[in-house]
Write a protein that holds these residues in place. Structure first.
Motif, PDB file in Angstrom:
ATOM      1  N   VAL A 101       0.842  -1.329  -0.004  1.00  6.56           N
ATOM      2  CA  VAL A 101      -0.127  -0.162   0.038  1.00  6.56           C
ATOM      3  C   VAL A 101       1.058   1.445  -0.143  1.00  6.56           C
ATOM      4  CG1 VAL A 101      -1.840   1.222   1.075  1.00  6.56           C
ATOM      5  CG2 VAL A 101      -1.590  -1.130   1.382  1.00  6.56           C
ATOM      6  N   GLU A 102       0.616   2.057  -1.009  1.00 11.09           N
ATOM      7  CA  GLU A 102       1.692   3.331  -1.134  1.00 11.09           C
ATOM      8  C   GLU A 102       1.494   4.149   0.142  1.00 11.09           C
ATOM      9  OE1 GLU A 102       0.552   5.265  -4.615  1.00 11.09           O
ATOM     10  OE2 GLU A 102       0.899   3.807  -5.978  1.00 11.09           O
ATOM     11  N   LYS A 103       0.335   4.167   0.710  1.00  9.57           N
ATOM     12  CA  LYS A 103       0.189   5.235   2.061  1.00  9.57           C
ATOM     13  C   LYS A 103       0.925   4.791   3.063  1.00  9.57           C
ATOM     14  CE  LYS A 103      -4.232   6.599   0.209  1.00  9.57           C
ATOM     15  NZ  LYS A 103      -5.857   6.500   0.743  1.00  9.57           N
ATOM     16  N   ASN A 104       1.195   3.148   3.123  1.00 12.14           N
ATOM     17  CA  ASN A 104       1.819   2.967   4.457  1.00 12.14           C
ATOM     18  C   ASN A 104       3.323   3.155   4.458  1.00 12.14           C
ATOM     19  OD1 ASN A 104      -0.603   1.731   5.245  1.00 12.14           O
ATOM     20  ND2 ASN A 104       0.032  -0.415   4.831  1.00 12.14           N
ATOM     21  N   SER A 105       3.661   3.549   5.928  1.00  9.63           N
ATOM     22  CA  SER A 105       5.151   3.672   6.057  1.00  9.63           C
ATOM     23  C   SER A 105       5.585   2.283   6.819  1.00  9.63           C
ATOM     24  CB  SER A 105       5.398   4.866   6.641  1.00  9.63           C
ATOM     25  OG  SER A 105       4.731   5.069   8.064  1.00  9.63           O
ATOM     26  N   ALA A 106       4.682   1.673   7.318  1.00  7.44           N
ATOM     27  CA  ALA A 106       5.102   0.602   7.988  1.00  7.44           C
ATOM     28  C   ALA A 106       5.780  -0.619   7.314  1.00  7.44           C
ATOM     29  CB  ALA A 106       3.888  -0.155   8.866  1.00  7.44           C
ATOM     30  N   VAL A 107       7.035  -1.167   8.139  1.00  7.88           N
ATOM     31  CA  VAL A 107       7.605  -2.389   7.663  1.00  7.88           C
ATOM     32  C   VAL A 107       6.993  -3.708   7.938  1.00  7.88           C
ATOM     33  CG1 VAL A 107       9.980  -3.357   7.541  1.00  7.88           C
ATOM     34  CG2 VAL A 107       9.745  -0.719   8.230  1.00  7.88           C
ATOM     35  N   VAL A 108       6.883  -4.525   6.891  1.00  6.81           N
ATOM     36  CA  VAL A 108       6.315  -5.871   7.026  1.00  6.81           C
ATOM     37  C   VAL A 108       7.417  -6.677   6.941  1.00  6.81           C
ATOM     38  CG1 VAL A 108       5.778  -5.832   4.638  1.00  6.81           C
ATOM     39  CG2 VAL A 108       4.421  -7.227   6.091  1.00  6.81           C
ATOM     40  N   SER A 109       7.174  -7.652   7.914  1.00  6.90           N
ATOM     41  CA  SER A 109       8.090  -9.023   7.779  1.00  6.90           C
ATOM     42  C   SER A 109       7.100 -10.223   8.039  1.00  6.90           C
ATOM     43  CB  SER A 109       9.023  -8.854   8.991  1.00  6.90           C
ATOM     44  OG  SER A 109       8.135  -8.728  10.113  1.00  6.90           O
TER      45      SER A 109
END
Length: 728
Positions: free
Chosen positions: A431-439
């Motif tokens: 998602v472009e709006k997300n700044s979260a890091v996914v693992s």
């Protein structure tokens, strides 16, 4: 004309629900206005701003959560009476804070929507609508699906009360007293309704609506007819519309349309001067993203006399304005430190001194509370630890354009991390709006866990969006563990069911010209039992059993474009679909559910041979497009190498290759927008192939590798030959 607006933060309130902030009419066209806000703590407060400071006119004691605020008054007078709803009660206040109405309605549900028109009070819960005249029951209506909002046409101009309900089943229900006189179907579920120009237009019968997928439209409605004037289609996956208001921000004498969206987007549209036959939609003049759900939006004058503003409240309680006034800082050109460069007036200096004193006082209070908590957790103390309850606004809905689910999570404080777990295979998309890091974590094959992923949020992130891609034919649950950034550590759980036919969405038009396969079930089941089974398989099915003796719903696949019609009553059900795989899933699940309840079913399937060809032809343009897109992406790397290392050779390229190089950014953007889309289409064709011959009693699983090779070297004639059983 493009607007230039500057954000000014005024104050932080409690959590707010949609449409719980209003501006009272001011003195004159540009006079200062007062603001009334109701929050989740049950506090209703009226305040104004004077020299940038909040001046509270009145403030109620905490109580039940405020769900809606409306302004009213006698018809033909200034609408400055404040009506607020909480639980099943409606209270009325004057602008001086005097309680003049305390009315407990007969509604058994919590009031979610409210509209006031003179002495008429309209309220609605999730399914029940009530109309009160002078606080006496006048009319009532039980809706088959959830009610999202309600409004009525302008009584002064239209000369009669015409209530309109915005329902979750993608429709507007126009009421005549206690019955539906007209149903207006929409492409998405309407979330909010508003009178055009705040008064319904010249005739009082023009209604603005905002939908779950972000679409905005204008309708001219009466008891017997409805005309669509214009529609603004949602682009770039804009959030659902939570609030609307009309106010002249451009100064051309025509009220502009102010929009507050669920994804934090604030927009200003200039209305057309004429809404005649040309049906020109409004033009966007301004947009601003605040990264929090905008629960209410109003236009008016609050901060400074003579300067128009877009006032908004967010879910977490921020009240701010986007003002047309210019906020300037006078900076001298001489040297020195930063403080010497900024010339401050005496008033500004006093404000800074006052703010510093308040900050120091708050820091001391926080330090004392921290010391108190630390001492209470020592081994030699009795000790205590409480887990605070944090309100979470969450929603999961199907995005029709991409055939993926959007999961929105919003917390009243900063989010530390979100853990997603599922017992069915799911794919998480960017998602472009997300700044979260996914693992992603590896799932234990001995458990039923198929997905385990963690989103680690940046500082001060209160809202997170996740895109989830599902596969039909499998059902389960997506669980979100939401951990806020507070001490002691705690998390809240949210469960989201994944339906068997999760990519189907409700529609109102059934295409009879298609070739349909028919599944018929007969047995000793009730309407409620069959409705529960259908709800288990399909999304967007009403929670409550239909009050009639017969129910009928139509769905369309957002991924494939195939249709499904469900028609059932007591003891008999019929399902029609041009996709044999859909029929196969329904047959297996309904049989299993009936067996659990020991209900004997008489099952018959009427397979239409033309349906297979029609579905393949329906998928052909999509498969062909993505096959060509994949070829172009594969060629791009080689073409770029040729262009980089040998400029003379690049001039000899064919027109087709030159076109690919010229459009490489668009090609890559389209390819990255829908990752894995071609593989999903190929899997759908394989499932169709297996299910088609399964109903004919033929096992074709040994031929699946051949079909996969044919799909990799795609040809429509070759695929049709497979389904016609000509490839051995």
């Amino acid at each position: 004309m493009t607007l230039e607006l500057t954000r000014v933060d005024y104050t932080l309130l409690g959590l707010t629900s949609p449409q719980c902030m209003k501006l009272l009419p001011g003195a004159g066209s540009k006079g200062m206005q007062k603001v009334v806000v109701g929050d989740h703590e049950g506090i209703v407060q009226l305040f104004s701003l004077k020299k940038g400071e909040i001046q509270v006119a009145f403030k109620t004691l905490p109580g039940e959560k405020i769900t809606r605020i409306q302004l009213g008054g006698a018809l033909g007078t200034i609408q400055d009476k404040i009506f607020c709803s909480s639980k099943n009660e409606v209270r009325g206040y004057t602008k001086k804070g005097k309680l003049f109405l305390g009315f407990e309605t007969s509604l058994t549900e919590l009031i979610k929507s409210m509209h006031v028109s003179g002495s008429d009070l309209l309220v609605a819960g999730d399914h029940v609508y009530n109309h009160y005249k002078d606080c006496k029951d006048a009319n009532a209506f039980l809706c088959g699906d959830k009610i999202n909002d309600l409004i009525s046409l302008n009584v002064e101009k239209y000369h009669q009360l015409v209530p309109i309900l915005a329902c979750q089943d993608r429709s507007l229900q126009v009421l005549d007293q206690s019955s539906v006189c007209q149903t207006v179907t929409l492409d998405s579920s309407p979330l909010t309704l508003h009178l055009y120009h705040n008064n319904g237009g010249d005739l009082g019968d023009h209604i603005l609506y905002g939908t779950e997928d972000g679409t905005i439209g204008l309708l001219q409605i009466s008891k017997s007819s409805c005309t669509t004037k214009w529609i603004i289609q949602s682009e770039k996956h804009k959030g659902g519309v939570l609030s609307m208001h009309c106010y002249d921000m451009t100064g051309d004498g025509i009220p502009d349309l102010l929009i507050g969206r669920q994804d934090g987007l604030l927009e200003v549209y200039s209305m057309p001067t004429d809404i005649g036959e040309d049906n020109q939609p409004p033009l966007e003049r301004f947009s601003y993203s605040c990264n929090e759900s905008v629960t209410s939006v109003q236009g008016g004058v609050v901060g400074n006399t003579g300067f128009d503003e877009v006032l908004a409240t967010t879910y977490t309680g921020w009240f701010f304005g986007l003002t047309t006034g210019v906020i300037e800082k006078q900076v001298s050109g001489d040297g020195g430190d930063l403080n010497s460069k900024i010339r401050l007036s005496n008033d500004d200096k006093m404000k800074i001194i006052k703010l510093r004193a308040e900050v120091e006082e708050l820091e001391q209070k926080v330090m004392k509370e921290c010391e108190k908590y630390q001492s209470s957790t020592q081994e030699d103390s009795p000790g205590f630890s409480t887990i605070p309850f944090l309100s979470i606004s969450d929603k999961m809905w199907l995005c029709k354009e991409d055939a993926v689910y959007m999961l929105s999570l919003e917390v009243q404080t900063a989010i530390d991390n979100v853990l997603l777990k599922s017992n069915v295979p799911l794919t998480l998309l960017d998602v472009e709006k997300n700044s979260a890091v996914v693992s992603h974590s590896t799932c234990d094959p001995l458990t039923d866990c198929k997905l385990l992923a963690t989103y680690r949020c940046q500082m001060n992130t209160t809202r997170l969006e996740v895109r989830v891609r599902t596969n039909e034919g499998q059902h389960g649950t997506l669980i979100a563990y939401i951990t806020p950034l507070i001490q002691p550590k705690c998390c809240q759980l949210r469960h989201y069911p994944i339906k068997l036919l999760s990519l189907h969405t409700r529609c109102h038009e059934f295409d009879p010209s298609r070739s349909y396969n028919v599944l018929t079930l007969k047995g000793a089941f009730s309407l409620a039992e069959m409705h529960a089974w259908v709800s288990f398989c399909l999304p967007e099915v009403p929670e409550k059993t239909p009050v009639s003796q017969h129910a009928e719903f139509t769905f369309i696949s957002t991924f494939l474009g195939t249709m499904l019609n469900c028609s059932y009553g007591k003891g008999e059900a019929e399902f029609k679909s041009d996709n044999i795989s859909t029929i196969s899933i329904l047959k297996d699940v309904l049989t299993k559910e009936a067996t659990k309840k020991k209900i004997k079913l008489d099952i018959s399937c009427n397979i239409n041979d033309d349906s297979m060809i029609s579905v393949i032809n329906l998928l052909h343009p999509k498969i062909e497009f993505y096959v060509n897109l994949l070829k172009q992406v594969t060629l791009l790397e080689a073409l770029n190498d040729v262009e980089t290392h040998d400029n003379n050779m690049s001039g000899c390229l064919s027109a087709e290759y030159k076109q690919i190089l010229h459009n490489q950014h668009e090609i890559l953007a389209q390819y990255n927008k829908y990752p894995g889309y071609l593989d999903r289409l190929k899997c759908a064709v394989v499932d169709l192939y297996v299910d088609w011959f399964k109903f004919k009693g033929i096992n074709v699983k040994p031929k699946i590798p051949l079909l996969t090779d044919a799909l990799n070297n795609y040809s429509l004639d070759l695929i049709l030959s497979f389904f016609n059983n000509k490839v051995m």
